[in-house]
Design a protein around this motif. Structure first.
Motif, PDB file in Angstrom:
ATOM      1  N   ARG A   1       7.406   3.197   2.571  1.00 36.65           N
ATOM      2  CA  ARG A   1       8.715   2.396   2.532  1.00 36.65           C
ATOM      3  C   ARG A   1       8.072   1.087   2.228  1.00 36.65           C
ATOM      4  O   ARG A   1       7.812   0.100   3.007  1.00 36.65           O
ATOM      5  N   LEU A   2       8.292   0.608   1.063  1.00 29.50           N
ATOM      6  CA  LEU A   2       7.918  -0.691   0.532  1.00 29.50           C
ATOM      7  C   LEU A   2       9.085  -1.776   0.783  1.00 29.50           C
ATOM      8  O   LEU A   2      10.166  -1.465   0.258  1.00 29.50           O
ATOM      9  N   LYS A   3       8.814  -2.872   0.880  1.00 31.42           N
ATOM     10  CA  LYS A   3       9.348  -4.043   1.619  1.00 31.42           C
ATOM     11  C   LYS A   3       9.510  -4.813   0.261  1.00 31.42           C
ATOM     12  O   LYS A   3       9.168  -6.268   0.214  1.00 31.42           O
ATOM     13  N   VAL A   4       9.786  -4.261  -1.011  1.00 26.64           N
ATOM     14  CA  VAL A   4      10.218  -5.246  -2.242  1.00 26.64           C
ATOM     15  C   VAL A   4      11.015  -4.402  -3.096  1.00 26.64           C
ATOM     16  O   VAL A   4      11.192  -3.041  -2.966  1.00 26.64           O
TER      17      VAL A   4
ATOM     18  N   THR B   1       0.778  -1.035   0.063  1.00 29.47           N
ATOM     19  CA  THR B   1       0.062   0.005   0.115  1.00 29.47           C
ATOM     20  C   THR B   1       0.894   1.212  -0.044  1.00 29.47           C
ATOM     21  O   THR B   1       1.705   1.515   0.738  1.00 29.47           O
ATOM     22  N   LEU B   2       0.514   2.200  -0.889  1.00 32.65           N
ATOM     23  CA  LEU B   2       1.363   3.503  -0.937  1.00 32.65           C
ATOM     24  C   LEU B   2       0.039   4.674  -0.669  1.00 32.65           C
ATOM     25  O   LEU B   2      -1.016   4.493  -1.175  1.00 32.65           O
TER      26      LEU B   2
ATOM     27  N   TYR C   1      18.292   5.778  -6.017  1.00 34.86           N
ATOM     28  CA  TYR C   1      18.841   6.687  -5.261  1.00 34.86           C
ATOM     29  C   TYR C   1      18.364   6.203  -3.894  1.00 34.86           C
ATOM     30  O   TYR C   1      17.397   5.993  -3.659  1.00 34.86           O
ATOM     31  N   GLY C   2      19.485   6.421  -2.809  1.00 34.31           N
ATOM     32  CA  GLY C   2      19.450   6.261  -1.553  1.00 34.31           C
ATOM     33  C   GLY C   2      18.114   6.946  -0.608  1.00 34.31           C
ATOM     34  O   GLY C   2      17.375   6.154   0.252  1.00 34.31           O
ATOM     35  N   GLY C   3      17.976   7.996  -1.258  1.00 35.91           N
ATOM     36  CA  GLY C   3      16.783   8.609  -0.462  1.00 35.91           C
ATOM     37  C   GLY C   3      15.539   8.339  -0.965  1.00 35.91           C
ATOM     38  O   GLY C   3      14.269   9.125  -0.645  1.00 35.91           O
ATOM     39  N   GLY C   4      15.248   7.571  -1.802  1.00 34.94           N
ATOM     40  CA  GLY C   4      13.830   7.371  -2.582  1.00 34.94           C
ATOM     41  C   GLY C   4      13.608   7.945  -3.685  1.00 34.94           C
ATOM     42  O   GLY C   4      14.339   8.648  -4.406  1.00 34.94           O
TER      43      GLY C   4
ATOM     44  N   PHE D   1       8.218   7.375  -2.483  1.00 30.44           N
ATOM     45  CA  PHE D   1       8.419   6.000  -1.900  1.00 30.44           C
ATOM     46  C   PHE D   1       9.891   5.466  -1.935  1.00 30.44           C
ATOM     47  O   PHE D   1      10.729   6.095  -2.588  1.00 30.44           O
ATOM     48  N   THR D   2      10.074   4.545  -0.915  1.00 28.40           N
ATOM     49  CA  THR D   2      11.330   3.742  -0.976  1.00 28.40           C
ATOM     50  C   THR D   2      11.303   2.247  -1.503  1.00 28.40           C
ATOM     51  O   THR D   2       9.920   2.196  -1.232  1.00 28.40           O
ATOM     52  N   ASP D   3      12.047   1.824  -1.885  1.00 25.36           N
ATOM     53  CA  ASP D   3      11.767   0.174  -2.169  1.00 25.36           C
ATOM     54  C   ASP D   3      13.292  -0.117  -1.776  1.00 25.36           C
ATOM     55  O   ASP D   3      14.395   0.534  -1.562  1.00 25.36           O
TER      56      ASP D   3
END
Length: 200
Positions: free
Chosen positions: A187-190, A116-117, A144-147, A134-136
């Motif tokens: 913050r996506l865990k994928v 979910t976003l 890029y580390g900042g998303g 978002f981040t992944d």
């Protein structure tokens, strides 16, 4: 009877051929549209007035680095609108905060799991397009580390999240810029190996 069977077989093959060619054509058209989108961005980065790059970087800039387009990451998500009376204060890279309205949530499945976003709109914005920071799990490696960011437009109860069009914040190219930081709920865990890669 035998002639009739041949006619039926030819008809079936024609339909299959049409479907395959139509699928190929659609994919080809899609890839061309993504390529054009990226070319236009590269042109912007070369321009004197609109580029986030410093003059020294802009003069030697060629093009940004991207993953190859992959329609597995053009995802139709379920869209749930959400209107909050007051904007939230989104954290910025410079330590400040700016007002953004929460506009809803997009829920989708990727790699066998549901994600979910939260979707936002900057206070005062006039466009209907929604902003998705978002981040992944590619961040800090290929990206890029900042998303990264994504823009999308709801269509009733659905919204297309085309991760092939994800892009980096301006602060990825120039530390003088202040950019929204992806909130914890985005913050996506994928891994999403699509869109713009890390700027080098």
């Amino acid at each position: 009877m035998k002639g009739f069977k041949y006619i039926v077989l030819i008809g079936v093959l024609a339909i299959v051929g049409y479907l395959v060619s139509d699928l190929f054509f659609n994919d080809e058209s899609y890839n061309q549209a993504v390529a054009k989108f990226r070319e236009n961005k590269d042109l912007t980065f070369r321009s004197l007035s609109a580029s986030p790059l410093s003059d020294s970087l802009r003069r030697k800039f060629n093009k940004l680095d991207y993953f190859e387009p992959n329609r597995d990451y053009e995802i139709t998500a379920d869209f749930t609108p959400e209107e909050r009376p007051e904007p939230i204060a989104m954290e910025m890279t410079g330590g400040t905060k700016e007002p953004y309205h929460v506009k809803g949530k997009a829920t989708f499945e990727l790699d066998g799991k549901e994600h979910t976003l939260t979707l936002y709109q900057k206070a005062g914005a006039t466009s209907d397009s929604l902003f998705i920071p978002f981040t992944d799990q590619t961040n800090g490696f290929d990206t890029y580390g900042g998303g990264r960011y994504l823009d999308a437009l709801p269509n009733g109860s659905n919204i297309v999240l085309d991760f092939n069009r994800t892009y980096n914040p301006f602060c990825a190219y120039n530390p003088d810029f202040v950019c929204p930081m992806p909130p914890a709920e985005n913050r996506l865990k994928v891994k999403i190996p699509a869109g713009e890669k890390n700027f080098k």
